[in-house]
Design a protein around this motif. Structure first.
Motif, short mmCIF file in Angstrom:
data_model
loop_
_atom_site.label_atom_id
_atom_site.label_comp_id
_atom_site.label_asym_id
_atom_site.label_seq_id
_atom_site.Cartn_x
_atom_site.Cartn_y
_atom_site.Cartn_z
N VAL A 96 -22.84 46.41 13.57
CA VAL A 96 -21.43 46.29 13.23
C VAL A 96 -20.82 45.17 14.05
O VAL A 96 -21.06 45.07 15.26
CB VAL A 96 -20.68 47.61 13.49
CG1 VAL A 96 -19.21 47.48 13.15
CG2 VAL A 96 -21.32 48.74 12.71
N PHE A 97 -20.04 44.32 13.42
CA PHE A 97 -19.44 43.19 14.16
C PHE A 97 -18.01 42.93 13.70
O PHE A 97 -17.55 43.47 12.71
CB PHE A 97 -20.30 41.93 13.98
CG PHE A 97 -20.59 41.59 12.55
CD1 PHE A 97 -19.74 40.76 11.83
CD2 PHE A 97 -21.71 42.12 11.89
CE1 PHE A 97 -20.01 40.43 10.51
CE2 PHE A 97 -21.98 41.79 10.59
CZ PHE A 97 -21.14 40.96 9.88
N LYS A 129 -34.24 48.45 1.55
CA LYS A 129 -32.83 48.63 1.25
C LYS A 129 -32.01 47.77 2.20
O LYS A 129 -32.33 47.66 3.39
CB LYS A 129 -32.42 50.11 1.40
CG LYS A 129 -33.20 51.05 0.49
CD LYS A 129 -32.88 52.51 0.77
CE LYS A 129 -33.72 53.43 -0.09
NZ LYS A 129 -33.47 54.86 0.21
N LEU A 130 -30.95 47.19 1.66
CA LEU A 130 -30.08 46.31 2.44
C LEU A 130 -28.63 46.59 2.07
O LEU A 130 -28.30 46.76 0.89
CB LEU A 130 -30.42 44.85 2.14
CG LEU A 130 -29.58 43.78 2.85
CD1 LEU A 130 -29.85 43.82 4.35
CD2 LEU A 130 -29.89 42.40 2.29
N GLY A 131 -27.79 46.66 3.06
CA GLY A 131 -26.36 46.83 2.84
C GLY A 131 -25.57 45.89 3.73
O GLY A 131 -26.00 45.57 4.85
N MET A 132 -24.43 45.46 3.25
CA MET A 132 -23.61 44.54 4.04
C MET A 132 -22.15 44.70 3.66
O MET A 132 -21.81 45.10 2.54
CB MET A 132 -24.06 43.10 3.82
CG MET A 132 -23.89 42.60 2.38
SD MET A 132 -24.89 41.16 2.01
CE MET A 132 -26.50 41.94 1.84
N GLY A 133 -21.27 44.37 4.61
CA GLY A 133 -19.85 44.44 4.36
C GLY A 133 -19.10 43.48 5.25
O GLY A 133 -19.55 43.17 6.36
N GLY A 167 -17.18 43.88 10.09
CA GLY A 167 -18.28 43.68 9.17
C GLY A 167 -19.51 44.43 9.64
O GLY A 167 -19.55 44.97 10.75
N TYR A 168 -20.51 44.48 8.81
CA TYR A 168 -21.76 45.15 9.18
C TYR A 168 -22.91 44.62 8.33
O TYR A 168 -22.71 44.09 7.23
CB TYR A 168 -21.65 46.67 9.01
CG TYR A 168 -21.59 47.13 7.57
CD1 TYR A 168 -22.75 47.44 6.86
CD2 TYR A 168 -20.36 47.24 6.91
CE1 TYR A 168 -22.69 47.86 5.53
CE2 TYR A 168 -20.30 47.66 5.60
CZ TYR A 168 -21.46 47.96 4.91
OH TYR A 168 -21.40 48.35 3.59
N VAL A 169 -24.11 44.76 8.87
CA VAL A 169 -25.34 44.50 8.14
C VAL A 169 -26.29 45.64 8.45
O VAL A 169 -26.49 46.00 9.62
CB VAL A 169 -25.98 43.15 8.53
CG1 VAL A 169 -27.32 42.99 7.83
CG2 VAL A 169 -25.07 42.00 8.18
#
Length: 712
Positions: free
Chosen positions: A711-712, A171-175, A157-159
């Motif tokens: 990233v995690f 701006k913000l992104g996440m997965g 995952g990531y933020v």
């Protein structure tokens, strides 16, 4: 499924090199007949730092952009804009469902959601997509990844977040991904928000604010020979300013689904895909920076399918057979405004039940003929049909007076009469076109390479080019994606654009790969290029320098040509100062109508770019300089403005500590004022009363940007 991949080092690749990689990337074979799959990924390292529009990624691959909204700029390849470029998002076609193209395909995906992308300018293989004459842009977010264990568990995952001082941009992104050895689930989201920006003089550039969010959810399942992927997507844009259009976006709500199936056999692979995309789009006014009252709505759907079967003929050659189907439908209407004499009592029906259907088949042969020669050639046949239902104007009475010139009160052409004529016309059109491409790669030595390409490509008119029927000043100025403040009238009898293109590239590299230089020349001749001829002038604002033209789409012949030079060189290396690399690029494009020799609209002048990159341990620093020449070759029919030369300096630094990456950037370091040669004109500035002429859109001033990704 079994994959053998070779990930190439990231270069500023020539069009044909990207083409070769793009052609090979879908290839998957089982058993002992495995072929290498060359995949060009963007900047795979720290890729989650890229947020917002995909423009930041694609510009590095030679894509220019015509200014529009904050996330809706229109790509330009080799001087050709908009629908002339085939843009595929995860292999699917998405059509701009707006009279101003406010929702083009690239606006539906954020940079952090993109896992792979490539650009092929001019000459692309027939399998890359039809209905284009400028080239193909492919962006992909589907990247199924699995764990080694058979139980569903956390994968990755990531933020990511970014702040821009200019326009207070956020701006913000996440997965997040969970997976087993056979199943994978992935979510990716993005949010962007910005106020209007300041130019290099510190003046506000009105109506450049926006807000957008994107969400993707992907599920995949596989075994040894097959894989099935389902992707669901959603976008919401509550508002987006368009400084160079008479209207703004007040809502864009879309949903999409992609189902993708791949199966490998002993010496072949089957790939099938179904795509659905639906959008409800509204235009109007939402900000004091550009006021008005006029709602416009569209409701559109894209439904398509692709079927491909690649057969290995031997270890060095294969044939790809394909069949594709595309169906696009749209309703475009402008609700009546209560109490308005001009915009009522009826709703204005701009496109009624518009349809555009394409059925295509193609065959493509590819072979490594020997150690020196590589060949790709193919034929594509498409049947393209368009149609639209009957329309109506706001009223059936007298023609409207010319807005902005009430003293003289000249009468405009009558929309009611135009609707009657349109409804009585034959609107069903069918075209059958043939695309042919031939690409050769000759490896002269291990360090010298020569590439050739020839292609015949076709593009049928879009629905707005054919079926925009209104003739009044107000109605015509609602049509057009050029940002020029002119008005446009469609023509149901427009012919298909046919382009014949030649391209050649020479590449020379050092034995130790310390430097690499490429030179590309290309030439395109277009029969029935869709341009526009003047019908009459008008002056909507009644000021001395605000005259514009009403134009009608028409077919002419046109010629475009250009040259591109690229250099990458390692210039210094030491333990104390790290590795230093130089990148340089020079591009120049020309385009003219053959009948009048008038320059085509929005052709970028000579441009040079230089960048010095330093890599020292965990730190990477880049200093870049861009210079754009004076624009003097302009389209007088559209009152295109000349622009002065300018140069921009940008400074970027980023560093990684394990899973954490931080970035700091200053764009337009010296806060230079400049006007965008591809920016169109500022309509918002005139409506604010701060100008008495259509001034060219100013570029962004200095901005301090900070970013973080974990990233995690």
């Amino acid at each position: 499924m079994v994959y053998k991949r070779k990930i190439k080092k990231t270069y500023l690749l020539t069009p044909l090199a990207l083409l070769i990689s793009g052609v090979l990337s879908p290839t998957v074979f089982a058993d002992d007949t495995l072929l290498e799959v060359i995949e060009v990924h963007g900047h795979v390292q720290n890729k989650h730092l890229a947020l917002g529009s995909s423009e930041s990624l694609l510009s590095d691959l030679g894509v220019d952009f015509s200014a529009a909204g904050g996330v809706s700029n229109l790509p330009i390849l080799n001087g050709l804009m908009g629908d002339r470029i085939k843009v595929r998002v995860d292999g699917a076609d998405v059509t701009a469902a707006c009279a101003n193209h406010m929702n083009p395909p690239l606006s539906y995906i954020s940079a952090n959601q993109i896992t792979a992308y490539n650009v092929v300018a001019g000459i692309s293989p027939v399998s890359a997509g039809g209905d284009n004459i400028a080239g193909v842009i492919s962006v992909n977010s589907i990247s199924a990844q699995y764990n080694e264990n058979n139980g569903l568990s956390w994968h990755s995952g990531y933020v990511s977040a970014q702040y821009n001082s200019l326009g207070n941009g956020r701006k913000l992104g996440m997965g997040a991904r969970v997976a087993s050895d056979t199943v994978s689930f992935n979510y990716q989201g993005a949010f962007s928000d910005a106020k209007s920006y300041d130019d290099g003089n510190g003046d506000l550039v009105f109506d450049t604010l926006y807000r957008v969010q994107n969400h993707n959810l992907t599920a995949a399942i596989r075994d040894e020979k097959q894989q099935f992927v389902l992707k669901l997507s959603h976008q919401k844009i509550p508002y987006q300013g368009f400084v160079n259009q008479y209207m703004d976006m007040t809502d864009n709500t879309s949903y999409g689904a992609i189902a993708q199936y791949k199966r490998s056999f002993e010496n072949s692979e089957l790939e099938a895909q179904l795509n659905w995309h639906s959008v409800k789009h509204e235009m109007g006014f939402f900000s004091a920076e550009k006021t008005g009252m006029m709602p416009m709505k569209t409701d559109a759907q894209d439904i398509s399918s692709q079927l491909k079967w690649r057969i290995a003929l031997d270890q060095n050659s294969s044939i790809l057979l394909g069949q594709e189907y595309y169906h696009y439908s749209i309703n475009d209407w402008w609700p009546a405004v209560e109490g308005s004499m001009m915009m009522g009592p009826n709703e204005y029906v701009n496109i009624n039940n518009g349809k555009r259907e394409r059925i295509a088949v193609f065959a493509e042969y590819e072979s490594q003929l020997n150690k020196q020669w590589w060949l790709n050639t193919g034929v594509r046949i498409e049947n393209i049909s368009t149609n639209a239902g009957e329309v109506q104007g706001y009223n059936n009475g007298m023609p409207m007076m010319n807005m902005g010139t009430m003293n003289s009160m000249p009468m405009q052409p009558n929309n009611a009469t135009a609707a009657i004529e349109f409804n009585a016309s034959d609107r069903a059109k069918t075209d059958t076109v043939v695309d042919v491409s031939l690409l050769l790669n000759y490896q002269i030595t291990n360090n010298d390479e020569l590439q050739f390409g020839l292609a015949r490509k076709n593009r049928a008119p879009n629905l707005y080019e054919r079926y925009s029927w209104g003739v009044s000043n107000m109605a015509t100025t609602m049509i057009g994606w050029y940002g020029d403040a002119n008005g446009y009238i469609g023509d149901p009898n427009l012919a298909v654009e046919t382009a014949h293109t030649f391209s050649s590239t020479y590449i020379k590299s050092a034995k130790e790969d310390d430097w690499r230089i490429s030179a590309n020349v290309w030439y395109t001749n277009i029969t029935d290029y869709i341009d526009a001829d003047i019908i009459r002038p008008f002056n909507r604002f009644g000021l001395e320098d605000t005259t514009r033209n009403v134009l009608k789409f028409t077919n002419v012949d046109a010629t475009l040509y250009g040259v591109k030079l690229d250099l990458t060189a390692n210039i210094y290396k030491s333990k104390q100062l790290g590795n230093w690399q130089l990148k340089a690029k020079v591009t120049n494009t020309r385009g003219n109508r053959d009948d009048t020799n008038q320059p085509l609209y929005q052709i970028k002048p000579l441009q040079t770019e230089f960048a010095i990159n330093q890599q020292l341990g965990r730190f990477e620093n880049t200093l870049s300089w861009q210079w754009v020449d004076t624009k003097t070759r302009i389209d007088n029919n559209r009152f295109e403005n000349q622009t002065s030369s300018y140069s921009l300096v940008n400074l970027n630094s980023k560093a990684s500590w394990g899973n954490l990456t931080l970035s700091a950037e200053v764009t337009n370091l010296f806060d230079e004022y400049y006007q965008l040669p591809l920016g169109g004109v500022s309509i918002a500035q005139i409506k604010q009363g701060s100008s008495n002429r259509f001034e060219q859109l100013a570029g962004q001033g200095r901005s301090f940007n900070m970013g973080v990704s974990y990233v995690f």
